[in-house]
Write a protein that holds these residues in place. Structure first.
Motif, PDB file in Angstrom:
ATOM      1  N   ILE A 152       4.641   6.925  -0.443  1.00  0.00           N
ATOM      2  CA  ILE A 152       3.417   6.110  -0.573  1.00  0.00           C
ATOM      3  C   ILE A 152       3.415   5.375  -1.908  1.00  0.00           C
ATOM      4  O   ILE A 152       3.133   4.180  -1.982  1.00  0.00           O
ATOM      5  CB  ILE A 152       2.161   7.003  -0.440  1.00  0.00           C
ATOM      6  CG1 ILE A 152       2.106   7.626   0.963  1.00  0.00           C
ATOM      7  CG2 ILE A 152       0.887   6.201  -0.717  1.00  0.00           C
ATOM      8  CD1 ILE A 152       1.089   8.729   1.121  1.00  0.00           C
ATOM      9  N   LYS A 153       3.763   6.092  -2.974  1.00  0.00           N
ATOM     10  CA  LYS A 153       3.754   5.481  -4.313  1.00  0.00           C
ATOM     11  C   LYS A 153       4.731   4.304  -4.390  1.00  0.00           C
ATOM     12  O   LYS A 153       4.498   3.339  -5.118  1.00  0.00           O
ATOM     13  CB  LYS A 153       4.129   6.525  -5.370  1.00  0.00           C
ATOM     14  CG  LYS A 153       2.990   7.507  -5.684  1.00  0.00           C
ATOM     15  CD  LYS A 153       3.396   8.444  -6.822  1.00  0.00           C
ATOM     16  CE  LYS A 153       2.206   9.267  -7.284  1.00  0.00           C
ATOM     17  NZ  LYS A 153       2.562  10.162  -8.404  1.00  0.00           N
ATOM     18  N   LYS A 154       5.820   4.410  -3.640  1.00  0.00           N
ATOM     19  CA  LYS A 154       6.849   3.367  -3.696  1.00  0.00           C
ATOM     20  C   LYS A 154       6.365   2.051  -3.066  1.00  0.00           C
ATOM     21  O   LYS A 154       6.772   0.968  -3.473  1.00  0.00           O
ATOM     22  CB  LYS A 154       8.106   3.871  -2.967  1.00  0.00           C
ATOM     23  CG  LYS A 154       9.319   2.996  -3.125  1.00  0.00           C
ATOM     24  CD  LYS A 154       9.950   3.147  -4.486  1.00  0.00           C
ATOM     25  CE  LYS A 154      11.191   2.264  -4.621  1.00  0.00           C
ATOM     26  NZ  LYS A 154      11.726   2.291  -5.982  1.00  0.00           N
ATOM     27  N   THR A 201      -0.561  -0.002   4.359  1.00  0.00           N
ATOM     28  CA  THR A 201       0.047   1.028   3.501  1.00  0.00           C
ATOM     29  C   THR A 201       0.580   2.181   4.345  1.00  0.00           C
ATOM     30  O   THR A 201       1.674   2.700   4.097  1.00  0.00           O
ATOM     31  CB  THR A 201      -0.967   1.547   2.462  1.00  0.00           C
ATOM     32  OG1 THR A 201      -1.501   0.437   1.735  1.00  0.00           O
ATOM     33  CG2 THR A 201      -0.311   2.507   1.489  1.00  0.00           C
ATOM     34  N   ASN A 202      -0.179   2.606   5.352  1.00  0.00           N
ATOM     35  CA  ASN A 202       0.286   3.656   6.261  1.00  0.00           C
ATOM     36  C   ASN A 202       1.576   3.250   6.960  1.00  0.00           C
ATOM     37  O   ASN A 202       2.537   4.031   7.042  1.00  0.00           O
ATOM     38  CB  ASN A 202      -0.792   3.966   7.312  1.00  0.00           C
ATOM     39  CG  ASN A 202      -1.843   4.945   6.809  1.00  0.00           C
ATOM     40  OD1 ASN A 202      -1.641   6.145   6.829  1.00  0.00           O
ATOM     41  ND2 ASN A 202      -2.967   4.429   6.343  1.00  0.00           N
ATOM     42  N   ARG A 203       1.606   2.022   7.472  1.00  0.00           N
ATOM     43  CA  ARG A 203       2.798   1.529   8.183  1.00  0.00           C
ATOM     44  C   ARG A 203       4.012   1.449   7.251  1.00  0.00           C
ATOM     45  O   ARG A 203       5.117   1.856   7.608  1.00  0.00           O
ATOM     46  CB  ARG A 203       2.525   0.130   8.764  1.00  0.00           C
ATOM     47  CG  ARG A 203       1.740   0.144  10.055  1.00  0.00           C
ATOM     48  CD  ARG A 203       1.869  -1.209  10.755  1.00  0.00           C
ATOM     49  NE  ARG A 203       1.217  -1.188  12.034  1.00  0.00           N
ATOM     50  CZ  ARG A 203       1.725  -0.634  13.128  1.00  0.00           C
ATOM     51  NH1 ARG A 203       2.909  -0.054  13.083  1.00  0.00           N
ATOM     52  NH2 ARG A 203       1.053  -0.664  14.268  1.00  0.00           N
ATOM     53  N   VAL A 248      -3.665   4.810  -8.264  1.00  0.00           N
ATOM     54  CA  VAL A 248      -2.767   5.661  -7.469  1.00  0.00           C
ATOM     55  C   VAL A 248      -2.462   6.960  -8.225  1.00  0.00           C
ATOM     56  O   VAL A 248      -2.537   8.065  -7.658  1.00  0.00           O
ATOM     57  CB  VAL A 248      -1.461   4.926  -7.111  1.00  0.00           C
ATOM     58  CG1 VAL A 248      -0.412   5.880  -6.556  1.00  0.00           C
ATOM     59  CG2 VAL A 248      -1.745   3.819  -6.084  1.00  0.00           C
ATOM     60  N   ASN A 249      -2.142   6.833  -9.520  1.00  0.00           N
ATOM     61  CA  ASN A 249      -1.840   8.028 -10.309  1.00  0.00           C
ATOM     62  C   ASN A 249      -3.065   8.926 -10.472  1.00  0.00           C
ATOM     63  O   ASN A 249      -2.951  10.151 -10.525  1.00  0.00           O
ATOM     64  CB  ASN A 249      -1.289   7.629 -11.681  1.00  0.00           C
ATOM     65  CG  ASN A 249       0.125   7.080 -11.582  1.00  0.00           C
ATOM     66  OD1 ASN A 249       0.869   7.447 -10.669  1.00  0.00           O
ATOM     67  ND2 ASN A 249       0.506   6.193 -12.494  1.00  0.00           N
TER      68      ASN A 249
END
Length: 349
Positions: A313-315, A292-294, A343-344
């Motif tokens: 990030i959300k995308k 996710t970071n990458r 996430v939300n």
């Protein structure tokens, strides 16, 4: 220095593909940063999976390789060159280069391990003392894309071999005490139809991203897709000319993002929130956090930013986590929706 120009049959332009945004984004991000770890694309038959994957390979800028080298060796990056080329470079020998299209290698379902990894000619090694290596598909795919259609029908052992090479960037072949190692840095793309069986969770987890695609239901979009395809089939060169400007723009955008990527940063508090999401979803291991970071960094670079924001990030986070959740047969919502809810909750609406 010599330049080679390959003559190939026309490929459907990537920018002409209608819909399937999730799959297109996952492929673009993996091309920007191959270390994301590849894409698993699951979806219905006839939804353009193979067409899209071939189109992204055709879109990429040509790469410079050492001439007549079976591994597509890089001229200056030691991580991407074979041992023999490295020796020549270190000895100051003159090495000629050529420009080629990014390799796009299809792995057939019935492929053997020797066909995939390559083989060492033992007889020649023992009688003549010459280490002769017959390159496999992993060697041909170095610095390119390796595409496995129906990956869920592929032998588990072969999937393991592919994933190990994709993760380490190297392939090692050993026979009778003789060993050959070569670079195998590629974007692994698998596709499959869920009706034909699921991948084992531990193999699924090794793919960086997981895109789900569905057959388009909207009648006007379906007509648009059919018309695009018909137009391309009747005269591909007219279609290619029509989309040339869009193709060139996207090619430049990807190239700029690859250059910018190393300068993109993600704040500590955002990294903590990503890990909080993974913890709440009970994701095993740390691969989900890392990918996710990458992916967020690659998406920020794609949008010409050197700082990751919450929206970046959300995308990407659903693409990175949905296939890492433990399957609960009693769960009424799908894994993507479950990721979005958490996430939300963590990031706020």
């Amino acid at each position: 220095m010599s330049i080679t120009k390959e003559v190939t049959r026309p490929v459907f332009p990537f920018t002409a593909i209608v819909g399937q945004e999730e799959m297109k984004l996952a492929l673009i991000l993996n091309v920007i940063d191959p270390k994301i770890g590849g894409v698993m694309i699951m979806g219905d038959r006839g939804t353009g999976k193979s067409t899209t994957i071939r189109a992204i390979a055709d879109l990429l800028p040509q790469i410079e390789v050492v001439e007549d080298d079976i591994f597509n060796s890089h001229i200056s990056d030691f991580e991407l060159m074979s041992d023999s080329v490295r020796e020549k470079v270190q000895n100051g020998e003159n090495v000629n280069t050529a420009w080629i299209n990014v390799p796009m290698v299809d792995l057939p379902l019935g492929a053997t391990e020797d066909r995939v990894c390559g083989t060492i000619d033992i007889e020649k090694a023992l009688t003549e003392g010459i280490k002769t290596f017959e390159a496999g598909l992993l060697a041909k795919a170095n610095r390119g894309i390796l595409y496995v259609d129906e990956v869920n029908l592929l032998d588990d052992h072969l999937v393991d071999v592919l994933l190990d090479s994709a993760a380490s960037g190297w392939n090692t072949v050993e026979r009778e005490g003789i060993s050959v190692r070569h670079p195998a840095r590629f974007v692994l793309v698998g596709s499959g139809n869920p009706e034909e069986g699921e991948l084992r969770p531990q193999l699924l987890d090794r793919f960086g991203m997981h895109a789900e695609i569905r057959t388009v239901k909207e009648p006007t979009l379906r007509v648009q897709i059919v018309e695009q395809r018909s137009k391309f089939d009747s005269d591909p060169y007219v279609c290619l000319r029509e989309y040339k400007e869009q193709q060139d723009q996207l090619k430049m955008r990807i190239s700029d993002a690859q250059t910018l990527l190393q300068n993109v940063v993600i704040d500590y508090d955002l990294r903590v929130k990503i890990s909080e999401v993974c913890g709440k979803l009970d994701v095993d291991g740390l691969r989900g956090d890392i990918v996710t970071n990458r992916a967020a960094k690659a998406f920020a670079a794609y949008n010409s930013k050197n700082q990751v924001e919450v929206d970046d990030i959300k995308k990407v986070i659903t693409l990175c986590l949905r296939h890492r959740l433990r399957k609960d047969p009693l769960e009424t919502i799908d894994s993507g929706t479950k990721v979005n809810l958490v996430v939300n909750e963590v990031f706020g609406e």
